[in-house]
Scaffold this active site. Structure first.
Site, short mmCIF file in Angstrom:
data_model
loop_
_atom_site.label_atom_id
_atom_site.label_comp_id
_atom_site.label_asym_id
_atom_site.label_seq_id
_atom_site.Cartn_x
_atom_site.Cartn_y
_atom_site.Cartn_z
N ASP A 67 30.31 41.84 36.46
CA ASP A 67 29.28 41.09 37.20
C ASP A 67 28.53 41.99 38.17
OD1 ASP A 67 31.41 41.51 38.90
OD2 ASP A 67 31.77 39.41 39.37
N ASN A 136 37.78 31.27 46.51
CA ASN A 136 37.44 29.92 46.05
C ASN A 136 37.84 29.70 44.59
OD1 ASN A 136 35.65 31.50 44.72
ND2 ASN A 136 33.78 30.56 45.55
N HIS A 138 36.97 31.69 42.04
CA HIS A 138 36.02 32.20 41.04
C HIS A 138 36.60 33.38 40.27
CE1 HIS A 138 33.79 35.19 43.98
NE2 HIS A 138 34.87 35.74 43.48
N GLU A 143 31.49 30.37 39.55
CA GLU A 143 31.84 29.67 40.77
C GLU A 143 32.40 28.27 40.48
OE1 GLU A 143 31.97 31.69 43.13
OE2 GLU A 143 30.08 31.97 44.19
C1 F6R Z 1 34.14 41.43 41.28
C2 F6R Z 1 34.48 40.08 40.83
C3 F6R Z 1 35.01 39.08 41.80
C4 F6R Z 1 36.30 39.57 42.44
C5 F6R Z 1 36.88 38.51 43.40
C6 F6R Z 1 38.05 39.06 44.18
O1 F6R Z 1 33.59 42.17 40.21
O2 F6R Z 1 34.32 39.78 39.69
O3 F6R Z 1 35.22 37.88 41.12
O4 F6R Z 1 37.25 39.85 41.45
O5 F6R Z 1 35.91 38.07 44.28
O6 F6R Z 1 37.63 40.13 44.97
P1 F6R Z 1 38.65 41.07 45.73
O7 F6R Z 1 39.42 41.78 44.67
O8 F6R Z 1 37.77 42.01 46.51
O9 F6R Z 1 39.49 40.19 46.57
#
Ligand code: F6R
Length: 244
Positions: A67, A136, A138, A143
């Site tokens: 992403d 959350n 995701h 989302e």
């Molecule tokens: C990033 C992504 C997000 C993260 C998620 C957790 O490429 O796809 O979905 O995996 O927000 O982020 P961290 O690992 O920083 O807690």
């Protein structure tokens, strides 16, 4: 779904790195989708070190970036592109024909999505997706309340994502939209690794693993995947009712 709980973040990272090496040994031309973020950083660093010390041949893998933040250029150190280039693409010495990242600056984001979907299909699908989980629930930028079947798409970001996302940037940054592979890709991937680390992920891991399977907690969809692997450290697993 297989669940594993590790003593700490380092043990978890070593296991994920080892799984990546095994995947590539089993299928040298593996197509692997990688998330950015804090959670997988140590695993990626251990993985690239193992690649060097154990001479794992990564010349034939294909890397796909999960992403990107819309409106954030790849030179910004908070972008997913910057993270993946620094932690994986450069250390693995991947040539330009061996990876694809979303361009969050594209003036035609719909085409950007279509191109990614064509790329994934052209590769014959994804062998392994390595993903984290947002506070959350995701996955990527899928989302809560989105669609479980979408492929690449652009999506408005939930307030939690925009707020928590500030941690990647050196200055306050407006984060309103994301471009992401969809849960349709996740469901079709041959294997999925979901990583969660730290106490701040404990509540959402309980909802993901013990609540209803629902698009309100997008990560809960991994429970329906035929070959998903959920790896957590003790802190992220601390609110589960069963930890044995
Ligand atoms: C990033 C992504 C997000 C993260 C998620 C957790 O490429 O796809 O979905 O995996 O927000 O982020 P961290 O690992 O920083 O807690």
């Amino acid at each position: 779904m297989k669940i594993q709980i590790f003593d700490d973040h380092t043990d978890l990272a070593f296991d994920v790195a080892d799984m990546l090496c095994r995947q590539i040994a089993r299928k040298p031309d593996s197509v692997i989708c990688f998330a950015a973020g804090t959670t997988p950083l140590s695993a990626y660093n251990i993985f690239t070190t193992l690649v060097e010390t154990d001479a794992v041949d990564c010349r034939h893998i294909t890397l796909i970036g999960l992403d990107e933040w819309v409106g954030i250029p790849p030179e910004n150190t908070g972008s997913c592109a910057w993270f993946l280039r620094r932690t994986l693409i450069k250390p693995l010495n991947l040539s330009a024909d061996r990876f694809r990242l979303f361009d969050g600056m594209s003036v035609d984001l719909d085409s950007e999505c279509a191109l990614m979907d064509e790329y994934v299909s052209g590769c014959g699908g994804i062998d392994l997706m390595v993903v984290g989980i947002g506070m959350n629930g995701h996955i990527g930028f899928n989302e809560p309340g989105g669609s479980p079947v979408l492929r690449s798409h652009v999506t408005p970001l939930n307030d939690v994502t925009s707020t928590v996302g500030q941690k990647y940037f050196t200055e306050k940054t407006e984060l309103t939209k994301g471009i992401t592979l969809g849960l349709g890709h996740l469901q079709d991937a041959a294997n999925v690794i979901l990583m969660a680390s730290g106490e701040n992920k404990a509540r959402i891991m309980r909802e993901t693993l013990e609540g209803e399977i629902s698009i309100d907690v997008p990560a809960s969809i991994v429970r329906k995947h035929r070959n998903s692997h959920v790896l957590m450290d003790q802190a992220a697993a601390s609110l589960l009712s069963r930890r044995d």
